[in-house]
Design an enzyme around this catalytic site. Structure first.
Site, PDB file in Angstrom:
ATOM      1  N   CYS A   9      -2.112   8.691   3.226  1.00 50.25           N
ATOM      2  CA  CYS A   9      -1.812   8.248   1.857  1.00 50.25           C
ATOM      3  C   CYS A   9      -2.933   8.629   0.907  1.00 50.25           C
ATOM      4  O   CYS A   9      -2.682   9.118  -0.189  1.00 50.25           O
ATOM      5  CB  CYS A   9      -1.560   6.749   1.830  1.00 50.25           C
ATOM      6  SG  CYS A   9      -2.902   5.815   2.538  1.00 50.25           S
ATOM      7  N   GLU A  26       0.892  -1.176   0.000  1.00 49.19           N
ATOM      8  CA  GLU A  26       0.000   0.000   0.000  1.00 49.19           C
ATOM      9  C   GLU A  26       0.918   1.211   0.000  1.00 49.19           C
ATOM     10  O   GLU A  26       1.568   1.504   1.010  1.00 49.19           O
ATOM     11  CB  GLU A  26      -0.892   0.012   1.251  1.00 49.19           C
ATOM     12  CG  GLU A  26      -1.824  -1.186   1.399  1.00 49.19           C
ATOM     13  CD  GLU A  26      -3.027  -1.156   0.451  1.00 49.19           C
ATOM     14  OE1 GLU A  26      -3.138  -0.212  -0.358  1.00 49.19           O
ATOM     15  OE2 GLU A  26      -3.832  -2.093   0.514  1.00 49.19           O
TER      16      GLU A  26
HETATM   17  P1  NAD Z   1       8.967   4.631   4.201  1.00 47.76           P
HETATM   18  O1  NAD Z   1       8.837   3.779   3.003  1.00 47.76           O
HETATM   19  O2  NAD Z   1      10.159   5.475   4.325  1.00 47.76           O
HETATM   20  O3  NAD Z   1       8.931   3.778   5.538  1.00 47.76           O
HETATM   21  C1  NAD Z   1       7.872   2.875   5.834  1.00 47.76           C
HETATM   22  C2  NAD Z   1       8.433   1.734   6.642  1.00 47.76           C
HETATM   23  O4  NAD Z   1       9.373   1.014   5.861  1.00 47.76           O
HETATM   24  C3  NAD Z   1       9.178   2.140   7.924  1.00 47.76           C
HETATM   25  O5  NAD Z   1       8.849   1.191   8.923  1.00 47.76           O
HETATM   26  C4  NAD Z   1      10.640   2.013   7.517  1.00 47.76           C
HETATM   27  O6  NAD Z   1      11.514   1.757   8.588  1.00 47.76           O
HETATM   28  C5  NAD Z   1      10.597   0.825   6.582  1.00 47.76           C
HETATM   29  N1  NAD Z   1      11.685   0.735   5.608  1.00 47.76           N
HETATM   30  C6  NAD Z   1      12.451   1.735   5.118  1.00 47.76           C
HETATM   31  N2  NAD Z   1      13.337   1.226   4.214  1.00 47.76           N
HETATM   32  C7  NAD Z   1      13.105  -0.112   4.131  1.00 47.76           C
HETATM   33  C8  NAD Z   1      13.641  -1.175   3.352  1.00 47.76           C
HETATM   34  N3  NAD Z   1      14.622  -0.974   2.464  1.00 47.76           N
HETATM   35  N4  NAD Z   1      13.142  -2.413   3.514  1.00 47.76           N
HETATM   36  C9  NAD Z   1      12.127  -2.648   4.375  1.00 47.76           C
HETATM   37  N5  NAD Z   1      11.576  -1.685   5.152  1.00 47.76           N
HETATM   38  C10 NAD Z   1      12.045  -0.422   5.025  1.00 47.76           C
HETATM   39  O7  NAD Z   1       7.607   5.459   4.222  1.00 47.76           O
HETATM   40  P2  NAD Z   1       7.182   6.545   5.287  1.00 47.76           P
HETATM   41  O8  NAD Z   1       8.016   7.759   4.999  1.00 47.76           O
HETATM   42  O9  NAD Z   1       7.190   5.979   6.647  1.00 47.76           O
HETATM   43  O10 NAD Z   1       5.650   6.794   4.904  1.00 47.76           O
HETATM   44  C11 NAD Z   1       5.261   7.771   4.004  1.00 47.76           C
HETATM   45  C12 NAD Z   1       4.849   7.166   2.689  1.00 47.76           C
HETATM   46  O11 NAD Z   1       3.959   6.076   2.881  1.00 47.76           O
HETATM   47  C13 NAD Z   1       4.102   8.114   1.805  1.00 47.76           C
HETATM   48  O12 NAD Z   1       4.592   8.024   0.496  1.00 47.76           O
HETATM   49  C14 NAD Z   1       2.655   7.634   1.843  1.00 47.76           C
HETATM   50  O13 NAD Z   1       1.855   7.951   0.773  1.00 47.76           O
HETATM   51  C15 NAD Z   1       2.829   6.187   2.032  1.00 47.76           C
HETATM   52  N6  NAD Z   1       1.658   5.611   2.717  1.00 47.76           N
HETATM   53  C16 NAD Z   1       0.803   4.836   1.989  1.00 47.76           C
HETATM   54  C17 NAD Z   1      -0.328   4.308   2.578  1.00 47.76           C
HETATM   55  C18 NAD Z   1      -1.295   3.421   1.796  1.00 47.76           C
HETATM   56  O14 NAD Z   1      -2.123   2.756   2.393  1.00 47.76           O
HETATM   57  N7  NAD Z   1      -1.235   3.388   0.480  1.00 47.76           N
HETATM   58  C19 NAD Z   1      -0.580   4.559   3.932  1.00 47.76           C
HETATM   59  C20 NAD Z   1       0.321   5.343   4.650  1.00 47.76           C
HETATM   60  C21 NAD Z   1       1.453   5.861   4.023  1.00 47.76           C
END
Ligand code: NAD
Length: 469
Positions: free
Chosen positions: A275, A241
């Protein structure tokens, strides 16, 4: 406050590096949490695998009773949980309480679902039964915007379908999730639901782990793509997501007062860090000035501040990275000749505060329109031809959500059907339902969540063909 990981039903102390958790409203360090080491990750996955051997045979009714008990227990900790969410995430306390309430609603809904078993006779008269079987150990990785609720969206479908699940919350907001998983563990056998901690480094090792059968991830598109790459060797399935750049199209027949109240919430809820919130607003030329004026009035009534203060209606951006990104988009919009309206100037000196910001007359190729901002900023674009709006917005690389605002529901339905997004709302935006499939098209995601279909993403099919001997 517990700041430790929770493995096999027990608190496990850290031995590696620690990460500070910062209150985005005050910039105070409110906790320091350990990062899970690779040995602890292996141990956690091994314990979950061991727990799966019996959990996969658990009686359905036992799960239902456990979920109802967890939901009740979460409600009994509502204030404590909401406080943790506000302190680590920044949102006003009343909104953190809404996050806890919605989570309880989701748990109860999932508890009530039944995993179907399909029985039929094929064209040759052979009896066939198709089961939905659990997968094994699921990895869940959650973001910092709705840390508590999104954790529930991952954990409960996985457990309901008799998998064991391990969550890694965002390193920015782990505290409410740790408390959540502590509560969950009061009602489930050890090893069914665990939490590990740390940043993307441990996240990457987690998603590549050979004993993980599926990854469910909510976060940015770039991280989602890395997770998908990690899944290739073991062919683990994923639900991603990801980000969005949702469009709202407002036709000229709307009630300005009612619509603007809803538009404000749709775009600026959680300081725009949702999101599927409204990120680009197209308003018909005939009512453009009235909409801008009404939205400005609503913005002026907001009180920006620390979420724990009872008067606060609008909190900070969650972290410095996101704060800097939104500030850069504002500066770029000004450089590109757009009009930026920040009508509230009163905000605390410390903290990652950005007032709700409107951007007028930005061209469609400005970064603030083209990119996902994920912050309290809304470009408003004038239009007179809805076909042209659909043609240009459907070219977006994202396809999460969109909305149409009009009293003419027939026209709205036709426009909705032409939007290339996983969800379209008519006269609302971002109000999700636990019963309706939710997932992004294009770079906004892979697979989907919610409803029975979302639940079954945590299973694989087993067909048993019965031929009489
Ligand atoms: P992010 O991708 O930076 O981090 C999300 C999670 O992934 C964190 O727990 C982080 O530690 C982990 N992570 C980071 N690098 C990783 C890797 N290489 N492998 C595995 N895990 C890793 O995102 P964010 O900055 O926390 O969230 C913001 C983004 O999320 C925005 O783009 C937003 O639109 C999206 N979002 C989408 C939804 C949806 O349902 N579509 C919901 C909420 C947020």
């Amino acid at each position: 406050m517990n700041t430790s990981m929770y493995i096999n039903g027990q608190t496990v102390l850290g031995t590696g590096k620690t990460i500070d958790v910062i209150n985005p409203a005050t910039l105070d360090v409110i906790a320091s949490v350990p990062s899970t080491t690779s040995e602890q990750l292996d141990e956690c996955v091994a314990e979950a695998k061991r727990a799966f051997a019996s959990w996969k045979n658990v009686d359905d009714q036992e799960i239902v009773q456990a979920f109802y008990a967890i939901a009740e227990d979460v409600l009994s900790y509502k204030y404590e949980l909401a406080q943790l969410i506000t302190l680590e995430q920044g949102k006003p306390l009343f909104l953190a309480e809404v996050e806890v309430d919605l989570t309880v609603q989701w748990i109860n809904y999932i508890a009530g679902l039944t995993i179907p078993v399909e029985k039929f006779q094929d064209i040759n008269g052979k009896k066939i039964t198709v089961y939905n079987r659990p997968l094994g150990v699921i990895a869940s990785i959650t973001p910092w915007n709705w840390p508590f609720m999104i954790a529930a969206w991952h954990l409960f479908p996985a457990i309901k379908t008799k998998n064991c699940v391990i969550n890694k919350p965002s390193e920015y907001t782990p505290l409410s999730t740790i408390k959540f998983i502590e509560i969950i563990n009061k009602h489930l056998p050890a090893g069914v639901c665990s939490v590990i901690l740390g940043d993307g480094q441990i996240g990457s090792a987690f998603t590549a782990h050979p004993d993980i059968e599926k990854v469910t991830f909510t976060g940015s598109t770039s991280t989602g793509q890395r997770i998908l790459q990690n899944s290739i060797n073991t062919l683990k399935s994923v639900v991603l997501e990801l980000g969005g750049n949702d469009v709202g199209i407002v036709l000229d027949d709307v009630d300005i007062e009612i619509t603007c109240q809803k538009l404000f919430m749709s775009a600026f809820l959680n300081a725009g860090q949702t999101c599927a919130c409204l990120k680009r607003l197209y308003v018909h030329d005939k009512i453009y000035d009235q909409v801008v004026q009404k939205l400005t009035e609503i913005i002026n009534a907001q009180v920006i501040g620390e979420g724990m203060a009872s008067t606060t209606t609008f909190g900070p951006v969650q972290n410095k990275m996101q704060f800097d990104k939104v500030q850069r988009l504002i500066e770029d919009a000004i450089e590109q000749g757009a009009t930026v309206i920040q009508s509230i100037q009163t905000k605390p000196e410390k903290g990652y505060f950005i007032p709700p910001t409107l951007v007028l007359d930005a061209s469609e190729d400005t970064a603030v329109v083209e990119q996902e901002q994920f912050g309290p900023i809304l470009p408003i674009i004038r239009f007179s031809d809805v076909d042209k709006v659909l043609e240009s917005t459907n070219q977006s690389e994202f396809g999460l959500g969109g909305s149409v605002w009009t009293k003419d529901l027939e026209k709205a339905q036709k426009i909705a059907e032409r939007m290339e997004t996983g969800t379209v709302w008519i006269n609302s935006h971002a109000d999700l339902s636990p019963e309706a499939a939710f997932g992004g098209w294009k770079l906004s995601g892979l697979g989907y969540s919610f409803g029975l279909g979302g639940l079954l993403q945590y299973t694989h099919k087993q067909s048993i063909h019965l031929t009489e001997a």
